[in-house]
Design an enzyme around this catalytic site. Structure first.
Site, short mmCIF file in Angstrom:
data_model
loop_
_atom_site.label_atom_id
_atom_site.label_comp_id
_atom_site.label_asym_id
_atom_site.label_seq_id
_atom_site.Cartn_x
_atom_site.Cartn_y
_atom_site.Cartn_z
N HIS A 109 -6.93 3.30 7.30
CA HIS A 109 -6.03 2.97 8.38
C HIS A 109 -4.71 3.69 8.21
O HIS A 109 -4.36 4.16 7.14
CB HIS A 109 -5.89 1.48 8.64
CG HIS A 109 -5.52 0.64 7.47
ND1 HIS A 109 -4.32 0.75 6.85
CD2 HIS A 109 -6.21 -0.31 6.82
CE1 HIS A 109 -4.28 -0.13 5.87
NE2 HIS A 109 -5.41 -0.78 5.82
N GLU A 130 0.86 -1.18 0.00
CA GLU A 130 0.00 0.00 0.00
C GLU A 130 0.89 1.22 0.00
O GLU A 130 2.08 1.13 0.34
CB GLU A 130 -0.83 0.04 1.29
CG GLU A 130 -2.03 -0.85 1.31
CD GLU A 130 -2.80 -0.74 2.62
OE1 GLU A 130 -2.57 0.23 3.37
OE2 GLU A 130 -3.62 -1.63 2.87
#
Lengths: 381, 298, 381, 298
Positions: D256, D218
């Site tokens: 997140h 990510e």
């Protein structure tokens, strides 16, 4: 430094531990007034720095204020292990369901604060350790992390199988640990930690010993010192930066360094004498210290002779010699003096002593044999 | 040879401009120790003056931080003479700066401070000696701390002790009797210290010059018993031991926290018994070291 | 969660950091009254969660109370990076000798809070890092020990060669660190940390970002949340346990899981579309969440089509299907809907959708291509 | 073969009687995982009932503490489903109890808690997976966590990912295409987690059954760049990678904390470049994994 029960309880209360109400009395009338105010049965407890108060009759249950007055009158002024009781704690008597022990000490081996907990509370933990060691759980705490909740719960479940009690006990462990760290303790204990018939967890007795090295940075704790409850010669010595412990023998000892001081005492004993004290004048040299050391030692009428054993490293032996001369000029000694000096500036020290009519040895063994012979009457000073 | 320090030891003195720090720095330099730097916050850039064994003036650069001192001078050992409330921080500063050995002379360091310091230095693989110790000396090579240099002599006995002046006493008696030392180490008498008997015994065992070891213990704790067990299992070199505090009453402090008898553990009798069981020669009096060591050097 | 400057300063002040007096005004008259009370020149500073307030004209120096009133009138209501200024901080203008930067962030690489300090303060630390990286000292803190005095002194000496200033700065570092830990920060900074011509060290600006995961256990910090200064759709989403971020495109996205949500947006872009938002409905399944998600997305008039991409693990796809049916019955959609569902209870979900006239794909790639074709007008819904 | 868990993994579930814990314990047991114990303070002595893959009733004993559970059952792995404020304590409890692997599923653990937890588990040599992770599964052997068992198949691809449902997506596509897995590991997307890409890559490199690796990264941080450097230097097995978040605007959170772009570091472009430089096959779309992996398995 030892704290009194009432002082330790006050600190624990600040950290959230539930403790029955209590106040200090110095007279029977005060004890009565406090008991009247509480309006319930009370305990009257001698506040002295000595174990075994209960066995010595220093802890009493009192049904009425009149009873409290009477018991306080009996306890105040009582001697427990040589210490006079000047204060009593008058505290609400708790209903006791069960008693546990919870304590923390700093442990040399693990180099950590170690919890000791036992469901067998209300008696000396030493007794539990000796007779039923399996009833104690030890738990070292990593101070980098502090006492984690899971650790406190493990200890809580060791004491109580009921989860509510285990949780409440775990909370007490965390409060005790916080108080221990924040107060610079070397020991803190709650004994007994009581579960009341109603299921409440309360601390019925509390004890704290503070690391003397913490006191400089904790003036609030230093302020709790109760000099009236300590050996007066030791208080006097501490004020003059001397470490002094009174013993039962008749050879007064003035030494620099704790290890050498103990070795000197041992050697006195080895040759058949009995040391009258432990006295460490410490590292930094200063004639004044010697003057005070001599004064404190000579206050003990048991002392039949005095031995100086000085190995000058940081300590300058000429300072010691000057101190001896000054002190004895001001207050001539009534007992013989044996001096052993070596190390830093020893030639100068010897000259100072000789010029003033003293003799001195450079040899420890010889000096100790000499002083013992004197007290045994085998030899003149 | 020697243990922990030798001719190549380069010392940074923390608290070099203080009363004790300046006195002992001069003593160390006079003895021949390579003192390469000093630290006093705010005095960075100044010079500390002392006299070498050959009478030459030595100018020691002073720095604000140990980090600066180590970067500039390559010091590998620190010795600490700062007041007790700052000692723990000073030890950690030294341990984080890259030195391998930290010697903390300061007396009166709170024991809870040491519970934090101990894991800190261990994590970094740094050796800490003390606190509350006289330091160490490898006669003829280097002295780090406060052990008087003139009572020592080069030789083949390793000395390790929990106390200060008692060490001097015994080293002095050995030297007077013509028995020299490889290294004399004072591990300090506090309940928690950085280096224990076993660390020193293991180092002496490895040091080819050391032929025998004199160790001085005290009442309190179980370090001497553990040392005795170690000696029995791992040491080939002879050891002579002494325990101070046989006449100390149980449960009373004797000047430093090392000397507490807690319950039955840590009595002199117990320790002497452990020594005997391990084949350690037991000196009953300080003077006994002379004969016991001499017999073992033959 | 971002704190306003005035809130961060209030916390820092509680931890002992010296900060010029200041109060918050929401009207020009209040600003004037505060300036009058201080009786000195003041700064009027826009309180919005956006950087570059100064450049945007949101920070002004005011010599007189009248001046403060006028500047406050200009700043209140101003838009900075899309956010309306609702409050200004009126604070005593400090004399500035030198400006430094002191900040702490939680660093992924070292897994520790890391100090960043620089004597080049008063400007963005990113700018310093880019142009003169040697002017920044980074220092990771081992939380097991906390920031030791020696570390704080190293940082203090990095900023100032004078020992008094170094010590004062070291103290500020320790205070900032204590505030950082106690408030559950992911970032805390003082920029500039000012040395006044009189040699005092004061914090002239302060910033704190709180880790959202800390808020549950810090109700005092949560209470500082200023919803008026946040994007309203994001506030709305948070209240319904959705993570929503508004973007500029026209494909509304409803996904479960942040990674899959980002991958879905990327795939929209890959096929030539533009995502209108990031929306993560999270793990636990609940038709209500879907209803709220659809409501929030359809409030954005840019949205031309909506894509559901649900991979049911914990999330039950039948819950999602039920949510879609409920929401569209209550408020019929004005834009086309493309649904991709697979995983837990997918057969049931498909049946619910089919029974209610929806179609759904099991394939992510296919669904994304479909929705992009719709917004491009290449395909009907 | 597999990494981290296999047929012999004995699991203790922390929070077994909670909503998530009980649901996933049943799922794990149904998949064939040896769940030997559960922990819920105050429920020690109770039994948790579930059904084995063969339809038998399984009674899992519940304990008050992990310590008790490990002592009684020999559990070597813990999986945590407790609410976020208690997760850090639960991880430390597990790490101190003697298990070798701790899998923390809990989402929302404060990052400052993790700065304490990380050194705690490292000091004990315990592997921590997560927090905020879906756990791991070795198809046909054991699953610990919440990855749906039915989307996996036994095979020779190692899967490691920072995200949850994205992992499912890709594993699902691999399985649909007939490509099975040795172990699928979700390392979690939080800024500080216990196990990183490199730990998993190293384990897959050692595992003889694993022939190729699929990794999903990510935006945010530099873990993928470091993994790429590691792959270039140490890996002989082929790796295919993907980065989620190419369309994420700089400086915004995406659900997140792993997905923050801080300054120039951590962009998708940067990470993809690092992959390419390291010879990692780059999947532009999730579906691309199928062809890229298949080509590397030949």
């Amino acid at each position: 430094m030892n704290l009194h029960e009432y002082q330790a309880k006050e600190i624990l209360r600040r950290f959230g531990v539930a403790i029955p109400p209590g106040e200090v009395a110095t007279t029977p009338a005060q004890a009565e007034a406090i008991a009247t105010k509480f309006g319930t049965a009370v305990m009257v407890k001698a506040q002295v720095h000595a174990g075994g108060r209960g066995k010595a009759g220093g802890v009493k249950f009192c049904k009425t204020p009149a009873d409290a007055k009477e018991k306080a009158a009996a306890i105040l002024g009582m001697k427990i292990k040589g210490l006079t009781v000047e204060k009593v704690l008058v505290t609400v008597a708790a209903d006791i369901g069960s008693e546990a022990y919870v304590g923390i000490i700093v442990d040399r081996a693990s180099k950590k604060p170690v919890f000791m907990v036992s469901a067998a509370g209300g008696i000396d933990i030493e007794e539990v350790a000796a007779k039923t060691p399996e009833k104690i759980r030890y738990h070292p705490v990593d101070v980098r992390y502090g006492l984690q909740t899971y650790e406190a719960m493990q200890l809580g479940f060791f004491l109580y199988s009921d989860v509510k009690l285990a949780r409440a006990a775990a909370k007490v462990m965390q409060q005790l640990y916080a108080a221990f760290i924040a107060s610079g303790c070397s020991l803190a204990e709650i004994n007994p930690l009581v579960v009341t018939p109603q299921g409440e967890i309360i601390a019925v007795d509390g004890k704290m010993v503070i690391d003397d090295n913490e006191l400089d940075r904790r003036p609030d704790i230093e302020a709790l010192r109760d000099e009236s409850s300590e050996e007066q010669s030791e208080v006097d010595a501490r004020k003059h930066n001397l470490t002094f412990i009174k013993l039962e023998g008749n050879v007064g000892c003035v030494v620099n360094g704790a290890g050498l001081a103990m070795a000197t005492m041992d050697l006195v004993k080895y040759y058949g004498g009995e040391p009258a004290n432990f006295l460490d004048i410490g590292g930094s040299s200063n004639p004044e210290k010697v003057v005070n050391a001599l004064r404190i030692i000579t206050e003990d009428s048991n002392v039949k002779a005095i031995l100086f054993n000085i190995f000058g490293g940081i300590t300058r032996t000429d300072d010691v010699a000057n101190g001896i001369v000054t002190a004895t000029k001001a207050n001539p000694l009534k007992v013989p003096l044996v001096i052993r000096l070596t190390g830093t500036n020893e030639e100068l020290a010897m000259k100072i002593l000789t010029d003033n009519g003293f003799t001195a040895s450079k040899d420890m063994d010889e000096a100790v044999r000499h002083v013992v012979a004197i007290v045994k009457g085998e030899k003149a000073a | 040879m020697s243990i922990f320090i030798d001719k190549n030891t380069k010392v940074v003195v923390q608290g070099i401009t203080g009363r004790d720090g300046s006195f002992h720095t001069k003593q160390m330099i006079e003895y021949g120790t390579q003192v390469v730097a000093g630290v006093t916050p705010g005095k960075g850039g100044q010079k500390f003056e002392a006299v070498s064994p050959r009478g030459e003036a030595i100018m020691v650069p002073v720095f604000n931080t140990v980090e600066d001192a180590v970067k500039a001078t390559g010091a590998n050992t620190s010795v600490i003479y700062v007041p007790p409330p700052f000692a723990a921080d000073a030890i950690m500063e030294a341990a984080a700066s890259g030195v391998q050995l930290v010697v903390c002379i300061t007396e009166g360091v709170p024991v809870l401070d040491m519970t934090r310091v101990y894991p800190f230095v261990k994590e970094r693989g740094v050796r800490l000696l003390g606190a509350n110790c006289p330091g160490l000396i490898s006669p003829g090579q280097s002295k780090v701390g406060i052990i008087p240099g003139r009572i020592c002599a080069e030789g083949s006995v390793g000395v390790v002790s929990r106390s200060g002046t008692l060490t001097y006493e015994i080293v002095y008696q050995l030297t007077r009797a013509g028995i020299g030392q490889t290294t004399c180490v004072g591990i300090g008498g506090d309940p928690i210290n950085g280096t224990n008997f076993i660390d020193c015994l293991a180092a002496f065992e490895k040091d080819p010059q050391t032929k025998a070891i004199a160790m001085m213990g005290e009442i309190g704790g179980t370090d001497e018993q553990e040392a005795a067990a170690y000696i029995k299992q791992h040491m080939t070199k002879p050891v002579v031991g002494f325990i101070a505090g046989q006449t100390a009453p149980p449960g009373r402090r004797m000047g430093h926290a090392g000397a507490i008898i807690s319950g039955s553990a840590g009595t002199a009798a117990e320790k002497i018994e452990a020594f005997e069981a391990a084949g350690v020669g037991v000196a009953r009096r300080p003077i006994d070291f002379v004969d016991l060591i001499r017999a073992r050097l033959k």
